[in-house]
Design a protein around this motif. Structure first.
Motif, short mmCIF file in Angstrom:
data_model
loop_
_atom_site.label_atom_id
_atom_site.label_comp_id
_atom_site.label_asym_id
_atom_site.label_seq_id
_atom_site.Cartn_x
_atom_site.Cartn_y
_atom_site.Cartn_z
N VAL A 151 -4.93 -8.22 -4.01
CA VAL A 151 -4.73 -9.54 -3.39
C VAL A 151 -4.31 -10.55 -4.45
CG1 VAL A 151 -5.90 -11.44 -2.21
CG2 VAL A 151 -6.31 -9.08 -1.48
N LEU A 152 -5.00 -10.56 -5.57
CA LEU A 152 -4.68 -11.49 -6.65
C LEU A 152 -3.25 -11.31 -7.13
CD1 LEU A 152 -5.79 -13.58 -8.74
CD2 LEU A 152 -6.24 -11.61 -10.20
N LEU A 153 -2.83 -10.08 -7.35
CA LEU A 153 -1.48 -9.82 -7.84
C LEU A 153 -0.42 -10.17 -6.81
CD1 LEU A 153 -2.10 -6.52 -9.81
CD2 LEU A 153 -1.71 -8.80 -10.76
N GLN A 154 -0.73 -10.00 -5.53
CA GLN A 154 0.23 -10.36 -4.48
C GLN A 154 0.43 -11.87 -4.40
OE1 GLN A 154 -1.33 -8.49 -0.97
NE2 GLN A 154 -0.33 -6.55 -1.40
N MET A 155 -0.56 -12.63 -4.83
CA MET A 155 -0.48 -14.08 -4.78
C MET A 155 0.32 -14.67 -5.94
SD MET A 155 -4.36 -14.87 -3.49
CE MET A 155 -4.33 -16.51 -4.10
N GLN A 156 0.55 -13.88 -6.97
CA GLN A 156 1.31 -14.36 -8.13
C GLN A 156 2.77 -14.51 -7.76
OE1 GLN A 156 0.53 -11.57 -11.28
NE2 GLN A 156 -1.31 -12.66 -11.90
N PRO A 157 3.43 -15.53 -8.29
CA PRO A 157 4.87 -15.70 -8.00
C PRO A 157 5.68 -14.54 -8.60
CG PRO A 157 4.13 -17.30 -9.64
CD PRO A 157 2.91 -16.55 -9.16
N LEU A 158 6.72 -14.19 -7.91
CA LEU A 158 7.60 -13.13 -8.39
C LEU A 158 8.47 -13.65 -9.53
CD1 LEU A 158 8.78 -11.68 -4.97
CD2 LEU A 158 7.11 -10.68 -6.53
N PRO A 159 8.77 -12.78 -10.51
CA PRO A 159 9.66 -13.22 -11.59
C PRO A 159 11.06 -13.49 -11.05
CG PRO A 159 9.12 -10.89 -11.80
CD PRO A 159 8.33 -11.43 -10.65
N GLU A 160 11.71 -14.46 -11.61
CA GLU A 160 13.06 -14.83 -11.15
C GLU A 160 14.13 -14.09 -11.90
OE1 GLU A 160 13.59 -19.03 -10.92
OE2 GLU A 160 11.57 -19.30 -10.15
#
Length: 72
Positions: free
Chosen positions: A63-72
């Motif tokens: 859950v924590l990792l899914q909440m992190q913004p994706l790299p651009e």
């Protein structure tokens, strides 16, 4: 190249996040060997309490990792 989990997450990041979450939990920590078994780095048996604790940590880490913004 590092494989990804079925949820598209890096397994090393998932393991690291789960272990970090576990350090902040109340109660007796899981042995390092149990984590190695859980993540398939070695073989062996894991007691039920440790298995439940690790599963909760891994789910929280997902859950924590899914909440992190994706790299651009």
């Amino acid at each position: 190249m590092v494989a990804e989990t079925s949820a598209g997450q890096n397994p090393e990041q998932l393991a690291s996040a789960a272990r970090h979450i576990e350090r902040d939990m109340h109660g007796e920590p899981v042995l390092a060997l149990a984590w190695e078994i859980y993540f398939g780095k070695t073989t062996g048996a894991v007691d039920w309490r440790s298995m439940e604790r690790m599963a909760r940590c891994v789910e929280a880490a997902r859950v924590l990792l899914q909440m992190q913004p994706l790299p651009e």
